[in-house]
Write an enzyme that holds these catalytic residues in place. Sequence first.
Site, PDB file in Angstrom:
ATOM      1  N   TYR A  85       0.972  -1.310   0.218  1.00 23.22           N
ATOM      2  CA  TYR A  85      -0.006  -0.127   0.124  1.00 23.22           C
ATOM      3  C   TYR A  85       0.903   1.176   0.030  1.00 23.22           C
ATOM      4  CZ  TYR A  85      -3.719   3.170   1.673  1.00 23.22           C
ATOM      5  OH  TYR A  85      -4.716   3.891   1.796  1.00 23.22           O
TER       6      TYR A  85
HETATM    7  N1  LIG Z   1      -9.729   5.646   5.334  1.00 27.38           N
HETATM    8  C1  LIG Z   1      -8.793   6.018   5.452  1.00 27.38           C
HETATM    9  O1  LIG Z   1      -8.147   6.277   6.608  1.00 27.38           O
HETATM   10  C2  LIG Z   1      -7.724   6.456   4.181  1.00 27.38           C
HETATM   11  C3  LIG Z   1      -6.592   7.027   4.626  1.00 27.38           C
HETATM   12  C4  LIG Z   1      -5.613   7.442   3.493  1.00 27.38           C
HETATM   13  C5  LIG Z   1      -5.943   7.034   2.136  1.00 27.38           C
HETATM   14  N2  LIG Z   1      -7.323   6.501   1.840  1.00 27.38           N
HETATM   15  C6  LIG Z   1      -7.461   6.401   0.380  1.00 27.38           C
HETATM   16  O2  LIG Z   1      -8.821   6.988   0.139  1.00 27.38           O
HETATM   17  C7  LIG Z   1      -9.564   6.256  -0.944  1.00 27.38           C
HETATM   18  C8  LIG Z   1     -10.886   5.911  -0.593  1.00 27.38           C
HETATM   19  O3  LIG Z   1     -10.853   5.043   0.528  1.00 27.38           O
HETATM   20  P1  LIG Z   1     -11.961   4.870   1.813  1.00 27.38           P
HETATM   21  O4  LIG Z   1     -11.390   4.829   3.121  1.00 27.38           O
HETATM   22  O5  LIG Z   1     -13.301   5.893   1.481  1.00 27.38           O
HETATM   23  O6  LIG Z   1     -12.360   3.481   1.259  1.00 27.38           O
HETATM   24  P2  LIG Z   1     -13.813   2.534   0.981  1.00 27.38           P
HETATM   25  O7  LIG Z   1     -13.493   1.241   1.307  1.00 27.38           O
HETATM   26  O8  LIG Z   1     -14.886   3.140   2.174  1.00 27.38           O
HETATM   27  O9  LIG Z   1     -14.200   2.913  -0.163  1.00 27.38           O
HETATM   28  C9  LIG Z   1     -13.339   2.534  -1.407  1.00 27.38           C
HETATM   29  C10 LIG Z   1     -14.508   2.369  -2.708  1.00 27.38           C
HETATM   30  O10 LIG Z   1     -13.646   1.918  -3.606  1.00 27.38           O
HETATM   31  C11 LIG Z   1     -14.251   0.685  -4.244  1.00 27.38           C
HETATM   32  N3  LIG Z   1     -12.993  -0.034  -5.048  1.00 27.38           N
HETATM   33  C12 LIG Z   1     -12.339  -0.809  -4.606  1.00 27.38           C
HETATM   34  N4  LIG Z   1     -11.566  -1.215  -5.649  1.00 27.38           N
HETATM   35  C13 LIG Z   1     -11.937  -0.702  -6.646  1.00 27.38           C
HETATM   36  C14 LIG Z   1     -11.550  -1.163  -8.154  1.00 27.38           C
HETATM   37  N5  LIG Z   1     -10.902  -1.823  -8.575  1.00 27.38           N
HETATM   38  N6  LIG Z   1     -12.445  -0.151  -9.033  1.00 27.38           N
HETATM   39  C15 LIG Z   1     -13.449   0.489  -8.726  1.00 27.38           C
HETATM   40  N7  LIG Z   1     -13.645   0.953  -7.276  1.00 27.38           N
HETATM   41  C16 LIG Z   1     -13.212   0.331  -6.459  1.00 27.38           C
HETATM   42  C17 LIG Z   1     -14.817  -0.039  -3.440  1.00 27.38           C
HETATM   43  O11 LIG Z   1     -15.856  -0.810  -3.844  1.00 27.38           O
HETATM   44  C18 LIG Z   1     -15.457   1.100  -2.391  1.00 27.38           C
HETATM   45  O12 LIG Z   1     -16.566   1.521  -2.671  1.00 27.38           O
HETATM   46  C19 LIG Z   1      -8.652   4.888  -1.216  1.00 27.38           C
HETATM   47  O13 LIG Z   1      -7.941   5.286  -2.345  1.00 27.38           O
HETATM   48  C20 LIG Z   1      -7.810   4.823  -0.042  1.00 27.38           C
HETATM   49  O14 LIG Z   1      -6.632   4.233   0.019  1.00 27.38           O
HETATM   50  C21 LIG Z   1      -8.088   5.991   2.836  1.00 27.38           C
END
Ligand SMILES: NC(=O)c1ccc[n+]([C@@H]2O[C@H](COP(=O)([O-])OP(=O)(O)OC[C@H]3O[C@@H](n4cnc5c(N)ncnc54)[C@H](O)[C@@H]3O)[C@@H](O)[C@H]2O)c1
Length: 256
Positions: A160
């Site tokens: 990641y």
């Molecule tokens: N939540 C955190 O603490 C955090 C921190 C840093 C970065 N992020 C990043 O933020 C972004 C969103 O994360 P989140 O926390 O909202 O996660 P989440 O799991 O709530 O939402 C992610 C969404 O992406 C979709 N998804 C997964 N794989 C996919 C694919 N191959 N094609 C299309 N859609 C796909 C999932 O179905 C889901 O609806 C991600 O890139 C994550 O790495 C999150």
Amino acid sequence: MPHRDGLFQDRTVLVTGAGSGIGRAAAVAFGAEGARVVASDVDPQAAAGTAELIDAAGGTADSFAADVSAESDVEALIGFAVARFGGLDAALNNAGVPGAVGPLDELDSVGWERVQNTNLRGVWLCLKYEVGHMKNHGGGAIVNVSSVAGIVGNPGSAAYTAAKHGVVGLTRAAAGEYGAAGIRINAVSPGLTRTPLIEGLKRDNPALAASLGRNIPLGRAAEPSEIAEAALWLASAKASFVHGHTLVVDGGFSVL
Ligand SMILES: NC(=O)c1ccc[n+]([C@@H]2O[C@H](COP(=O)([O-])OP(=O)(O)OC[C@H]3O[C@@H](n4cnc5c(N)ncnc54)[C@H](O)[C@@H]3O)[C@@H](O)[C@H]2O)c1
């Protein structure tokens, strides 16, 4: 029509990973700013649910199921956005998965590739087809979602961390290539944010989840809307001279 400032009035905005968490919060906020939103997710029902939320609030949205790691899906997604709403003005490349946690000598290739394919290749594919349209249609603004794991080393999540560092580099390279075409490209790096992704991490790797929650100077995780606001600003005309930048939104986690 509950438009806040109309920042994206009459603009078409694509959000990937829009079915949950940060993507859903951002899609709803873009809708509230007057955007015509294409809510995309690999999960078709989740994407449709987000579009329904925007419609119910008086906005304009449609959904499209696409896996960002599949080139044919991404090409079809951009084609859909352009055909459905007549263009593409902004995009939030947000889809991502946590996946493959543990010491890197214990990771297997399948887990490594799954994370790279969604979190890095997926952002590249989205950029490829977004700029392919925007460069011939007056430019646009793109925001990629990285992470604090794109800024600092994150023990226990090498796959990641590598992918999210890659998103920062990709953002810089793309900014250098497409600024002259009128396409602003930036990234946002969220810290710990209260979404289903983190709930999953708490189940799969409680130690890593707990470590991410410690040492946040503001003393708490972010709400998805707080990350969405930063992404909206970067994509808006208010950030008209911000280009190639990664905006860290982590409550101070990465300064310690
Ligand atoms: N939540 C955190 O603490 C955090 C921190 C840093 C970065 N992020 C990043 O933020 C972004 C969103 O994360 P989140 O926390 O909202 O996660 P989440 O799991 O709530 O939402 C992610 C969404 O992406 C979709 N998804 C997964 N794989 C996919 C694919 N191959 N094609 C299309 N859609 C796909 C999932 O179905 C889901 O609806 C991600 O890139 C994550 O790495 C999150």
